[in-house]
Design an enzyme around this catalytic site. Structure first.
Site, PDB file in Angstrom:
ATOM      1  CG  ASP A 123      67.944  48.498   5.688  1.00  0.00           C
ATOM      2  OD1 ASP A 123      67.359  49.116   6.707  1.00  0.00           O
ATOM      3  OD2 ASP A 123      68.966  47.722   6.391  1.00  0.00           O
ATOM      4  CE  LYS A 135      69.340  47.470   9.952  1.00  0.00           C
ATOM      5  NZ  LYS A 135      68.788  48.767   9.395  1.00  0.00           N
ATOM      6  CE  LYS A 171      72.089  53.154  13.943  1.00  0.00           C
ATOM      7  NZ  LYS A 171      71.676  53.141  12.694  1.00  0.00           N
ATOM      8  CE  LYS A 185      71.602  50.937   6.900  1.00  0.00           C
ATOM      9  NZ  LYS A 185      69.986  51.273   7.362  1.00  0.00           N
TER      10      LYS A 185
END
Length: 234
Positions: free
Chosen positions: A50, A99, A140, A212
């Site tokens: 990620d 996520k 975003k 991540k």
């Protein structure tokens, strides 16, 4: 056609069997134990998971600062909405859950590093929300609230708002990951008293700075503190 096997796992296996490095830029459960074992057996580099572009990168810096300063974060709430394909995919419960895990686990090792602030097994309340809003497209919105305990029972709250072009943050990470992985493929080294040169472990934990949920070799601790990750590369 097995539901438990994600398409990304199939792609990873194909990549490993052809001798090509595979970097997982999404939070799916791609690197199941068998895939990691396959990469080790074929000595092919893998990395994940990620891309770490905006909100999570800030979180790893801020929480590292707070904990190092003796300030105890007790609540972290992260909200996002976006309208690109990433946002659409994350509106599905299974994709969102993966996520949510990758975004939430980023503070774990920093919290565990300070036994004076946190008892064993204690963690801040950590909530992650992602919503799909088609109109905003790739723009975003990310909002975060960090509440911490301070001197004499006081409370400190930090609120952050960030608007960014999601794909423009992620694209340079892809380039960096490709360039670094290609470089690592050409590096060999020899430790003291070793007879032969060798390369890095197939699980490229050195890429953690850009990801991540860092993938590490089995039995190796995960490090999420951003500047510690950067020092591993430089």
């Amino acid at each position: 056609d097995e539901e438990e096997i994600s398409p990304s796992t199939v792609f990873a296996i194909a990549s490993i069997l052809t001798g090509s490095a595979y970097i997982n830029g999404s939070p799916q459960n791609t690197f199941v134990p068998g895939v990691i074992e396959l990469a080790e057996r074929h000595n092919v580099y893998i990395g994940g998971d990620d891309f770490k572009s905006g909100q999570t990168k800030m979180k790893s810096v801020l929480v590292d600062f707070l904990v190092s300063a003796g300030i105890k974060p007790v609540s972290i709430v992260s909200y996002n909405h976006l309208g690109n394909n990433d946002g659409k995919n994350l509106s599905a419960p299974k994709q969102f859950r993966s996520k949510e895990i990758s975004k939430s686990n980023v503070v774990d090792d920093m919290v565990a590093s300070n036994g004076l602030l946190f008892e064993e097994g204690e963690h801040p309340d950590h909530c992650v929300v992602i919503k799909y809003v088609p109109y905003v497209g790739d723009s975003k919105r990310a909002m975060d609230e960090y509440t911490s305990e301070i001197f004499m029972g006081g409370r400190n709250t930090i609120v952050m708002h960030n608007t960014c072009e999601d794909s423009l943050l992620a694209s340079p990470l892809i380039l960096d990951l490709v360039i670094l992985t290609e470089l690592f493929q050409r590096i060999t080294f020899k430790v003291e008293d070793a007879e032969e040169f060798e390369g890095f472990h197939p699980v490229l934990s050195l890429l953690s700075y850009l990801l991540k949920a860092p993938l590490t070799p089995p039995g190796t601790p995960v490090v999420n503190a951003l500047f510690t990750q950067r020092e591993a590369i430089v």
